[in-house]
Design an enzyme around this catalytic site. Structure first.
Site, PDB file in Angstrom:
ATOM      1  N   GLU A 177       0.401  -0.950  -0.396  1.00 20.76           N
ATOM      2  CA  GLU A 177       0.034  -0.140  -0.048  1.00 20.76           C
ATOM      3  C   GLU A 177       0.551   1.260  -0.476  1.00 20.76           C
ATOM      4  OE1 GLU A 177      -2.709   0.149   3.507  1.00 20.76           O
ATOM      5  OE2 GLU A 177      -2.639  -2.220   3.062  1.00 20.76           O
ATOM      6  N   CYS A 202       3.231   8.545   1.413  1.00 20.44           N
ATOM      7  CA  CYS A 202       3.326   7.250   2.786  1.00 20.44           C
ATOM      8  C   CYS A 202       4.057   6.106   2.080  1.00 20.44           C
ATOM      9  CB  CYS A 202       2.415   7.777   3.563  1.00 20.44           C
ATOM     10  SG  CYS A 202       2.386   5.590   4.829  1.00 20.44           S
ATOM     11  N   CYS A 209       4.611  -7.644   7.777  1.00 23.06           N
ATOM     12  CA  CYS A 209       5.619  -6.857   9.180  1.00 23.06           C
ATOM     13  C   CYS A 209       5.503  -8.426   9.918  1.00 23.06           C
ATOM     14  CB  CYS A 209       4.816  -5.741   9.378  1.00 23.06           C
ATOM     15  SG  CYS A 209       5.892  -4.708  10.783  1.00 23.06           S
ATOM     16  N   CYS A 246       3.288  -5.724  16.303  1.00 17.42           N
ATOM     17  CA  CYS A 246       2.040  -4.478  17.628  1.00 17.42           C
ATOM     18  C   CYS A 246       0.649  -5.000  17.369  1.00 17.42           C
ATOM     19  CB  CYS A 246       2.435  -3.071  16.850  1.00 17.42           C
ATOM     20  SG  CYS A 246       4.038  -2.840  16.219  1.00 17.42           S
ATOM     21  N   CYS A 299      -2.353  -2.869  15.317  1.00 16.98           N
ATOM     22  CA  CYS A 299      -1.651  -3.344  13.111  1.00 16.98           C
ATOM     23  C   CYS A 299      -1.903  -3.703  12.985  1.00 16.98           C
ATOM     24  CB  CYS A 299      -0.387  -2.625  13.532  1.00 16.98           C
ATOM     25  SG  CYS A 299       0.195  -1.993  11.675  1.00 16.98           S
ATOM     26  N   GLY A 358       5.560  -2.483   7.110  1.00 14.80           N
ATOM     27  CA  GLY A 358       6.931  -2.539   7.750  1.00 14.80           C
ATOM     28  C   GLY A 358       7.621  -1.644   8.261  1.00 14.80           C
ATOM     29  N   GLU A 359       9.041  -2.811   9.048  1.00  9.29           N
ATOM     30  CA  GLU A 359       9.212  -1.530   9.863  1.00  9.29           C
ATOM     31  C   GLU A 359      10.916  -0.895   9.088  1.00  9.29           C
ATOM     32  OE1 GLU A 359       9.440  -0.184  12.699  1.00  9.29           O
ATOM     33  OE2 GLU A 359      11.618  -0.347  12.043  1.00  9.29           O
ATOM     34  N   SER A 406       9.375   6.385  10.760  1.00  8.38           N
ATOM     35  CA  SER A 406       8.523   6.177  11.286  1.00  8.38           C
ATOM     36  C   SER A 406       9.118   4.901  12.205  1.00  8.38           C
ATOM     37  CB  SER A 406       7.450   6.325  11.533  1.00  8.38           C
ATOM     38  OG  SER A 406       6.108   6.001  12.939  1.00  8.38           O
ATOM     39  N   SER A 449       7.160   5.118  17.031  1.00  8.80           N
ATOM     40  CA  SER A 449       6.004   4.541  18.600  1.00  8.80           C
ATOM     41  C   SER A 449       6.110   3.794  18.783  1.00  8.80           C
ATOM     42  CB  SER A 449       5.243   3.108  16.603  1.00  8.80           C
ATOM     43  OG  SER A 449       5.475   3.852  15.512  1.00  8.80           O
ATOM     44  N   LEU A 450       5.560   4.668  20.048  1.00  5.86           N
ATOM     45  CA  LEU A 450       5.773   4.287  21.451  1.00  5.86           C
ATOM     46  C   LEU A 450       4.258   3.976  22.109  1.00  5.86           C
ATOM     47  CD1 LEU A 450       7.576   5.666  23.253  1.00  5.86           C
ATOM     48  CD2 LEU A 450       6.995   7.058  24.247  1.00  5.86           C
ATOM     49  N   HIS A 451       3.243   4.004  22.102  1.00  8.89           N
ATOM     50  CA  HIS A 451       2.342   3.832  22.300  1.00  8.89           C
ATOM     51  C   HIS A 451       2.542   3.352  23.753  1.00  8.89           C
ATOM     52  CE1 HIS A 451       1.634   4.027  18.052  1.00  8.89           C
ATOM     53  NE2 HIS A 451       2.456   3.151  17.954  1.00  8.89           N
ATOM     54  N   ASN A 507      -7.031   3.437  15.034  1.00  5.27           N
ATOM     55  CA  ASN A 507      -8.267   3.575  13.631  1.00  5.27           C
ATOM     56  C   ASN A 507      -8.045   1.808  13.970  1.00  5.27           C
ATOM     57  OD1 ASN A 507      -7.946   5.441  11.947  1.00  5.27           O
ATOM     58  ND2 ASN A 507      -5.629   5.175  11.828  1.00  5.27           N
ATOM     59  N   CYS A 543      -2.875   2.312   7.442  1.00  5.92           N
ATOM     60  CA  CYS A 543      -2.094   0.438   8.258  1.00  5.92           C
ATOM     61  C   CYS A 543      -2.131  -0.542   7.875  1.00  5.92           C
ATOM     62  CB  CYS A 543      -2.515   0.866  10.158  1.00  5.92           C
ATOM     63  SG  CYS A 543      -2.075   2.323  10.789  1.00  5.92           S
TER      64      CYS A 543
HETATM   65  N1  SAH Z   1       7.349  -0.154  11.440  1.00  8.68           N
HETATM   66  C1  SAH Z   1       6.925   1.433  11.890  1.00  8.68           C
HETATM   67  C2  SAH Z   1       5.957   1.865  10.371  1.00  8.68           C
HETATM   68  C3  SAH Z   1       5.283   1.839  10.653  1.00  8.68           C
HETATM   69  S1  SAH Z   1       4.583   3.279  10.433  1.00  8.68           S
HETATM   70  C4  SAH Z   1       6.292   1.800  12.758  1.00  8.68           C
HETATM   71  O1  SAH Z   1       6.139   1.116  13.336  1.00  8.68           O
HETATM   72  O2  SAH Z   1       6.344   3.193  13.356  1.00  8.68           O
HETATM   73  C5  SAH Z   1       2.503   2.730  11.237  1.00  8.68           C
HETATM   74  C6  SAH Z   1       2.138   3.858  12.510  1.00  8.68           C
HETATM   75  O3  SAH Z   1       0.860   3.922  12.467  1.00  8.68           O
HETATM   76  C7  SAH Z   1       3.313   3.531  13.513  1.00  8.68           C
HETATM   77  O4  SAH Z   1       3.114   4.044  14.684  1.00  8.68           O
HETATM   78  C8  SAH Z   1       1.991   2.372  14.335  1.00  8.68           C
HETATM   79  O5  SAH Z   1       2.356   1.801  15.051  1.00  8.68           O
HETATM   80  C9  SAH Z   1       1.035   3.210  13.916  1.00  8.68           C
HETATM   81  N2  SAH Z   1      -0.692   2.465  13.574  1.00  8.68           N
HETATM   82  C10 SAH Z   1      -0.358   1.223  13.825  1.00  8.68           C
HETATM   83  N3  SAH Z   1      -1.915   0.914  13.483  1.00  8.68           N
HETATM   84  C11 SAH Z   1      -2.075   1.695  14.201  1.00  8.68           C
HETATM   85  C12 SAH Z   1      -4.062   2.008  13.742  1.00  8.68           C
HETATM   86  N4  SAH Z   1      -4.895   0.487  13.794  1.00  8.68           N
HETATM   87  N5  SAH Z   1      -4.098   3.180  13.938  1.00  8.68           N
HETATM   88  C13 SAH Z   1      -3.627   3.964  14.505  1.00  8.68           C
HETATM   89  N6  SAH Z   1      -1.870   3.943  14.129  1.00  8.68           N
HETATM   90  C14 SAH Z   1      -1.699   2.706  14.288  1.00  8.68           C
END
Ligand code: SAH
Length: 354
Positions: free
Chosen positions: A100, A113, A120, A124, A127, A167-168, A199, A222-224, A298, A341
């Protein structure tokens, strides 16, 4: 299904950088400067046919036809949001895989993007990209082609890039960096690394390597979750690189590059939206060059995660502000077209035809 552009044994030119192209043309018996000419055709002008390379001699062009290939992607699906400001693509790769990409039209420019892997392996919890597991890395050329294809399809010029697709990127370091070096070069699209945000879920050694290479990219992490117990569950890679290593690596990145690091925090109702977590997050992010980007999650139905109410999001934000932390709530774009995502690819694989 295979699309098959050219034989797989041919040299895929967009996977190379300028130095490698120059070396290759010399090996083909050409003067070195032909490498730059070739680079401009494929990276700047985006041509896909050697016959269009009018400043190359005919015999060299036919040699290229035999030895090299110019990859491209096919647009398998294109969805435009109701507002028209977000366009989501599903691109078909030469081996039949799909990734995508998204175009976001901002008032300051056009942002692409891009994805860096098919699937991946970071796993997470919330995701969609991780749902189908990991298949393979994209090549530098396949990442670059996402930008070229969007430009061609929409007739626009991309000014900003976010490496935030599937992907990472730091798990596909070489190809991602070669893509960035090519696209920011004068023979490419001349997009400054400052306008490229990468990211990562927090691969500490790679963040340190990136800081040392001083490209000046903008880093988003991506801390979360602000503590290891919670982050171990949401972002499993935290078990390998816990916050005690990740945050110092981010601070060092900011110090080495002078670039403000963006801490991404997807708000998941009932999981990481408690006020005490906002205080913990403030503690992690105070005293160094960073800002917090709150992302109402999302909804991914397969995962059962939902965003908190607006009021609760605002409350979380206010706590950070009281601590003096620069904080924004991410503008939601393209939710109506599954722009977030990995959802489009996943739905496509499931045979969902909406
Ligand atoms: N692997 C990298 C690049 C992906 S970036 C990373 O983890 O940063 C995509 C971003 O969207 C990341 O911050 C990821 O954590 C976030 N993301 C993934 N699923 C999501 C969701 N359902 N809603 C909002 N953000 C999400």
């Amino acid at each position: 299904m295979k699309w098959g552009f050219g034989g797989m044994s041919k040299l895929a030119l967009k996977d190379l950088d300028l130095a490698a192209l120059e070396k290759q043309v010399v090996a083909w018996g050409q003067p070195r400067y032909r490498g730059r000419q070739l680079a401009e055709w494929i990276f700047k002008k985006g041509v896909t046919d050697f016959d269009d390379m009018t400043n190359l001699p005919a015999d060299f062009r036919s040699q290229l036809q035999h030895e090299a290939e110019i990859t491209r992607l096919v647009v398998l699906k294109k969805l435009v949001s109701d507002s028209g400001d977000t366009v989501k693509y599903l691109f078909g790769l030469a081996d039949g895989g799909a990734v995508e990409g998204v175009l976001m039209k901002h008032n300051y420019g056009r942002t692409a993007c891009v994805s860096t892997q098919v699937g991946c392996r970071m796993g997470c919890l919330f995701c969609a990209s991780a749902l189908g597991g990991w298949e393979r890395n994209l090549t530098a050329g396949e990442i670059y082609d996402q930008v070229l294809t969007i430009q061609k399809d929409e007739g626009c010029r991309i000014s900003h890039i976010v490496v935030m697709g599937t992907g990472e990127p730091l798990d596909n370091y070489e190809h991602t960096m070669r893509f960035i070096d090519n696209i920011s070069a004068p023979y490419g699209l001349l997009i400054s690394p400052r306008r490229i945000t990468l990211s990562t879920c927090g691969l500490v050694p790679a963040i340190r390597r990136l800081a040392g290479e001083r490209r000046g990219l903008t880093l988003a992490v991506s801390l979360h979750a602000p503590n290891d117990e919670l982050r171990n569950r949401l972002v499993p890679v935290n078990r390998r690189y816990p916050l005690g290593e990740l945050i110092p690596a981010c601070r060092d990145y900011a110090a080495a590059t002078g670039r403000r690091v963006s801490l991404e925090y997807a708000l998941l109702r009932g999981y990481n939206d408690r006020p005490e977590l906002a205080h913990q997050l403030a503690e992690l992010s105070s005293g160094w060059l960073c800002h917090v980007n709150l992302i109402p999650v999302n909804v991914v139905p397969e995962r059962g995660f939902y965003p908190p109410s607006r009021k609760r999001i605002q409350y979380f934000k206010n706590i950070l502000m009281q601590h003096g932390i620069p904080v924004t709530i991410r503008k939601e774009m393209g939710a109506d077209i599954n722009a977030a995502c990995g959802q489009l690819r996943w739905k496509n694989r499931k045979g969902d035809k909406e």
